[in-house]
Design a protein around this motif. Structure first.
Motif, mmCIF file in Angstrom:
data_model
loop_
_atom_site.group_PDB
_atom_site.id
_atom_site.type_symbol
_atom_site.label_atom_id
_atom_site.label_comp_id
_atom_site.label_asym_id
_atom_site.label_seq_id
_atom_site.Cartn_x
_atom_site.Cartn_y
_atom_site.Cartn_z
ATOM 1 N N LEU A 103 -0.174 -0.251 -6.476
ATOM 2 C CA LEU A 103 -0.163 -1.405 -5.583
ATOM 3 C C LEU A 103 -1.225 -2.418 -5.988
ATOM 4 N N GLY A 104 -0.909 -3.696 -5.784
ATOM 5 C CA GLY A 104 -1.856 -4.763 -6.085
ATOM 6 C C GLY A 104 -2.677 -5.151 -4.870
ATOM 7 N N GLU A 110 7.645 -6.798 -13.103
ATOM 8 C CA GLU A 110 6.974 -8.000 -13.599
ATOM 9 C C GLU A 110 6.961 -9.096 -12.536
ATOM 10 N N THR A 111 8.049 -9.201 -11.780
ATOM 11 C CA THR A 111 8.116 -10.203 -10.711
ATOM 12 C C THR A 111 7.103 -9.873 -9.615
ATOM 13 N N LEU A 112 7.043 -8.594 -9.218
ATOM 14 C CA LEU A 112 6.089 -8.169 -8.194
ATOM 15 C C LEU A 112 4.659 -8.340 -8.681
ATOM 16 N N ILE A 124 10.814 -0.086 -4.516
ATOM 17 C CA ILE A 124 9.808 0.166 -5.553
ATOM 18 C C ILE A 124 8.399 0.163 -4.944
ATOM 19 N N ILE A 125 8.148 -0.809 -4.077
ATOM 20 C CA ILE A 125 6.829 -0.894 -3.432
ATOM 21 C C ILE A 125 6.532 0.377 -2.634
ATOM 22 N N LYS A 126 7.527 0.851 -1.905
ATOM 23 C CA LYS A 126 7.334 2.066 -1.103
ATOM 24 C C LYS A 126 7.047 3.274 -1.991
ATOM 25 N N ILE A 127 7.778 3.374 -3.110
ATOM 26 C CA ILE A 127 7.567 4.506 -4.023
ATOM 27 C C ILE A 127 6.184 4.429 -4.659
ATOM 28 N N VAL A 128 5.825 3.251 -5.135
ATOM 29 C CA VAL A 128 4.522 3.065 -5.771
ATOM 30 C C VAL A 128 3.387 3.372 -4.785
ATOM 31 N N ILE A 139 1.993 -5.754 -7.319
ATOM 32 C CA ILE A 139 1.978 -4.585 -8.204
ATOM 33 C C ILE A 139 1.021 -4.872 -9.355
ATOM 34 N N GLU A 140 0.298 -3.836 -9.804
ATOM 35 C CA GLU A 140 -0.580 -3.977 -10.969
ATOM 36 C C GLU A 140 -0.322 -2.821 -11.927
ATOM 37 N N GLN A 141 -0.519 -3.090 -13.228
ATOM 38 C CA GLN A 141 -0.339 -2.040 -14.221
ATOM 39 C C GLN A 141 -1.684 -1.602 -14.786
#
Length: 250
Positions: free
Chosen positions: A62-63, A43-45, A11-15, A51-53
């Motif tokens: 990315l956060g 939510e965990t990330l 997920i991190i790589k995709i984001v 991660i930020e929304q």
């Protein structure tokens, strides 16, 4: 592998590849998972700052935790430690003296020296300042600076003559630096020490600034045009590899 960790890293790589952010539905489709599973991972990330929304479009990016960690990583990088394996590679293929020089406070400083297998006496010592205007490593560093900064250094330190071949005028030096900048490496033929010829390539840091240089030095008899031609590409490649280890992505 731990499946949940693997999914989170995916997920991190995709984001990270989506500057504008990405939504839960698209992530679920890409990973072949249901949206509730993706949401829990996000939510965990997010709880850890990775991660930020975006509250307006609900997409994730990315956060800033990554920025904090990358800063710590860059601060912990030891240029000497990162370069040593590559310096040994150069020593092995050339059998000549290898120098690692850093640029600090407008000075070029030797921080590593491998002696090679050939007999050679040089003035260079780890911890000493390298003459920045008449060594290949020093000139390679100068070539990456602005003309204004080069002129400031020349004004402060002058262009003292070390041998009959030392460049002692600003015009000569700037012309030589222009050529070095174009070709990506620098050669110094007996400008610092009689009978010694050197070739150097630059090293850059994560900001794209010159961090130092790597040079190969030998007697002018051994370091002829043929030998320089045979080692210059490897030297340039080593400079690039060390730069990458420092975070450079030019």
């Amino acid at each position: 592998m731990v499946q949940s960790v693997d999914r989170a890293l995916t997920i991190i790589k995709i984001v990270s590849s989506r500057k504008e952010g990405i939504g839960v539905t698209e992530l679920a489709n890409k990973l072949g998972l249901n949206k509730s599973s993706i949401f829990r991972l996000l939510e965990t990330l997010a709880a850890h700052g990775f991660i930020e929304q975006n509250k307006e479009n609900k997409k994730y990016k990315l956060g800033y935790q990554f920025l904090e960690l990358s800063t710590k990583l860059l601060e912990s990088i030891d240029i000497r430690q990162e370069a040593i394996p590559y310096l040994r590679q150069l020593e092995e293929i050339s059998n000549e003296v290898i120098h690692l020089v850093i640029y600090s406070q407008k000075e070029a400083v030797y921080i590593e020296k491998l002696e090679g297998s050939e007999t050679l006496r040089m003035h260079s010592q780890v911890g000493r300042r390298a003459p920045i205007h008449c060594t290949s490593a020093g000139k390679v560093i100068l070539a990456q600076l602005s003309v204004t900064e080069v002129k400031e250094i020349v004004q402060q330190r002058g262009l003292p003559r070390h041998t009959e071949k030392t460049l002692t005028t600003e015009k000569e030096l700037l012309e030589n630096l222009s050529m070095i900048r174009t070709q990506g490496y620098g050669i110094e033929r007996e400008e610092n020490e009689p009978g010694i010829t050197c070739i150097a390539a630059p090293i850059f840091n994560h900001l794209g600034e010159v961090a130092g240089a790597i040079s190969i030095s030998g007697t002018s008899l051994r370091m002829n045009d043929e030998k320089i031609a045979s080692i210059k590409d490897t030297l340039i490649e080593v400079g690039k590899k060390v730069s990458e280890r420092l975070g450079y992505r030019g």
